[in-house]
Design a protein around this motif. Structure first.
Motif, PDB file in Angstrom:
ATOM      1  N   VAL A   1       0.847  -1.195   0.000  1.00 31.90           N
ATOM      2  CA  VAL A   1       0.000   0.000   0.000  1.00 31.90           C
ATOM      3  C   VAL A   1       0.886   1.249   0.000  1.00 31.90           C
ATOM      4  CG1 VAL A   1      -1.788   1.305   1.211  1.00 31.90           C
ATOM      5  CG2 VAL A   1      -1.859  -1.181   1.226  1.00 31.90           C
ATOM      6  N   TYR A   2       1.878   1.272   0.886  1.00 31.29           N
ATOM      7  CA  TYR A   2       2.784   2.429   0.964  1.00 31.29           C
ATOM      8  C   TYR A   2       3.476   2.658  -0.380  1.00 31.29           C
ATOM      9  CZ  TYR A   2       6.641   5.457   2.229  1.00 31.29           C
ATOM     10  OH  TYR A   2       7.529   6.499   2.257  1.00 31.29           O
ATOM     11  N   ASN A   3       3.946   1.575  -1.011  1.00 29.75           N
ATOM     12  CA  ASN A   3       4.638   1.708  -2.295  1.00 29.75           C
ATOM     13  C   ASN A   3       3.728   2.254  -3.388  1.00 29.75           C
ATOM     14  OD1 ASN A   3       7.065   0.800  -1.246  1.00 29.75           O
ATOM     15  ND2 ASN A   3       6.685  -1.329  -1.820  1.00 29.75           N
TER      16      ASN A   3
ATOM     17  N   GLU B   1      10.433  10.498  -0.847  1.00 28.27           N
ATOM     18  CA  GLU B   1      11.764  10.052  -1.260  1.00 28.27           C
ATOM     19  C   GLU B   1      12.588  11.190  -1.853  1.00 28.27           C
ATOM     20  OE1 GLU B   1      11.108   6.663  -3.787  1.00 28.27           O
ATOM     21  OE2 GLU B   1      10.875   5.326  -2.065  1.00 28.27           O
ATOM     22  N   LYS B   2      11.961  12.042  -2.644  1.00 30.48           N
ATOM     23  CA  LYS B   2      12.666  13.182  -3.255  1.00 30.48           C
ATOM     24  C   LYS B   2      13.140  14.144  -2.171  1.00 30.48           C
ATOM     25  CE  LYS B   2      13.379  16.282  -6.773  1.00 30.48           C
ATOM     26  NZ  LYS B   2      14.609  16.858  -6.352  1.00 30.48           N
ATOM     27  N   THR B   3      12.291  14.457  -1.227  1.00 33.59           N
ATOM     28  CA  THR B   3      12.643  15.370  -0.140  1.00 33.59           C
ATOM     29  C   THR B   3      13.805  14.816   0.670  1.00 33.59           C
ATOM     30  OG1 THR B   3      10.360  16.163  -0.013  1.00 33.59           O
ATOM     31  CG2 THR B   3      11.755  16.566   1.910  1.00 33.59           C
TER      32      THR B   3
ATOM     33  N   GLU C   1       8.799  12.340  10.191  1.00 32.89           N
ATOM     34  CA  GLU C   1       7.857  13.452  10.020  1.00 32.89           C
ATOM     35  C   GLU C   1       7.077  13.327   8.711  1.00 32.89           C
ATOM     36  OE1 GLU C   1       8.673  17.954   8.612  1.00 32.89           O
ATOM     37  OE2 GLU C   1       9.709  17.371  10.454  1.00 32.89           O
ATOM     38  N   LEU C   2       7.737  12.889   7.649  1.00 33.82           N
ATOM     39  CA  LEU C   2       7.083  12.793   6.347  1.00 33.82           C
ATOM     40  C   LEU C   2       6.283  11.501   6.174  1.00 33.82           C
ATOM     41  CD1 LEU C   2       9.988  14.118   4.081  1.00 33.82           C
ATOM     42  CD2 LEU C   2       7.921  15.349   4.764  1.00 33.82           C
ATOM     43  N   VAL C   3       6.758  10.415   6.770  1.00 33.80           N
ATOM     44  CA  VAL C   3       6.117   9.111   6.570  1.00 33.80           C
ATOM     45  C   VAL C   3       4.906   8.925   7.493  1.00 33.80           C
ATOM     46  CG1 VAL C   3       6.480   6.615   6.802  1.00 33.80           C
ATOM     47  CG2 VAL C   3       8.173   8.017   5.632  1.00 33.80           C
TER      48      VAL C   3
ATOM     49  N   PRO D   1       2.320  10.773   8.487  1.00 30.82           N
ATOM     50  CA  PRO D   1       0.978  11.078   7.962  1.00 30.82           C
ATOM     51  C   PRO D   1       0.497  10.049   6.927  1.00 30.82           C
ATOM     52  CG  PRO D   1       2.346  13.052   7.956  1.00 30.82           C
ATOM     53  CD  PRO D   1       3.237  11.904   8.309  1.00 30.82           C
ATOM     54  N   ILE D   2       1.419   9.503   6.142  1.00 26.73           N
ATOM     55  CA  ILE D   2       1.044   8.486   5.161  1.00 26.73           C
ATOM     56  C   ILE D   2       0.629   7.205   5.881  1.00 26.73           C
ATOM     57  CG2 ILE D   2       1.858   7.079   3.226  1.00 26.73           C
ATOM     58  CD1 ILE D   2       3.812   9.385   2.577  1.00 26.73           C
ATOM     59  N   VAL D   3       1.389   6.812   6.892  1.00 27.77           N
ATOM     60  CA  VAL D   3       1.065   5.621   7.683  1.00 27.77           C
ATOM     61  C   VAL D   3      -0.303   5.790   8.346  1.00 27.77           C
ATOM     62  CG1 VAL D   3       1.733   4.282   9.731  1.00 27.77           C
ATOM     63  CG2 VAL D   3       3.468   4.943   8.042  1.00 27.77           C
ATOM     64  N   ASP D   4      -0.553   6.968   8.901  1.00 29.05           N
ATOM     65  CA  ASP D   4      -1.855   7.229   9.531  1.00 29.05           C
ATOM     66  C   ASP D   4      -2.990   7.128   8.511  1.00 29.05           C
ATOM     67  OD1 ASP D   4      -0.534   7.637  11.925  1.00 29.05           O
ATOM     68  OD2 ASP D   4      -0.612   9.832  11.801  1.00 29.05           O
ATOM     69  N   LYS D   5      -2.747   7.645   7.312  1.00 25.37           N
ATOM     70  CA  LYS D   5      -3.750   7.593   6.250  1.00 25.37           C
ATOM     71  C   LYS D   5      -4.027   6.142   5.847  1.00 25.37           C
ATOM     72  CE  LYS D   5      -4.493   9.783   1.735  1.00 25.37           C
ATOM     73  NZ  LYS D   5      -3.885  10.674   0.730  1.00 25.37           N
TER      74      LYS D   5
END
Length: 167
Positions: free
Chosen positions: A31-33, A42-44, A113-115, A117-121
């Motif tokens: 899902v994350y991928n 990844e860019k950041t 910090e960046l990951v 919010p995605i994990v929570d989503k």
């Protein structure tokens, strides 16, 4: 009245006994991928890592230049200047080491910090899929605690992707 309740219980009990629990599984890494935000993260992180790497390389170049100069001229330097240059070189080594450690820590913090919010989503989408589709459990195959899953377990990855509007 009591007879009706007993008859009702006797009629419902076999139905409930044959009711199946609904189990599902998903690989959260898949899902994350598939998340569009992954590329931005990844860019950041890569940009930040490159900035630190460039700065560390500049410091190493300056360090190597100073060491070479020290080695070339150490025989002709007075003892007091020799000790001062040695101290400068040691100090430069410490600054490089400190910056390297700071870079690693900053990259870890930024990744979290960046990951997060995605994990929570993703977690919210999995919970929503579970509620909407009547699953008792949805197991994450990414977590190594799942040693076996049968063909009867439903892969909810397509449902989670749909919930997140991912193709």
């Amino acid at each position: 009245m009591l007879k009706k309740i007993i008859v009702l219980v006797l009629c419902v009990a076999p139905i409930m006994a044959f009711a199946q629990n609904k189990f599902g599984h998903v690989n959260s890494q898949d899902v994350y991928n598939a998340m569009p935000e992954k590329a931005t993260v990844e860019k950041t992180l890569q940009d930040l890592a490159t900035n630190y790497e460039n700065e560390i390389n500049k410091m190493r170049d300056e360090y190597n230049k100073r060491v070479k100069e020290f080695v070339d001229k150490k025989d002709s330097m007075p003892q007091s200047i020799l000790q001062a240059r040695q101290s400068e070189i040691v100090e430069m080594e410490q600054r490089i080491s400190t910056l390297n450690q700071t870079a690693q820590n900053d990259l870890q913090k930024k990744q979290q910090e960046l990951v997060q919010p995605i994990v929570d989503k993703i977690k919210k989408a999995i919970n929503d899929v579970g509620l909407e589709n009547g699953f008792i459990y949805i197991f994450d195959l990414q977590v190594p605690a799942i040693l076996y899953h049968s063909d009867q377990s439903v892969d909810v990855l397509p449902l989670v992707k749909k919930k997140l509007n991912i193709k």
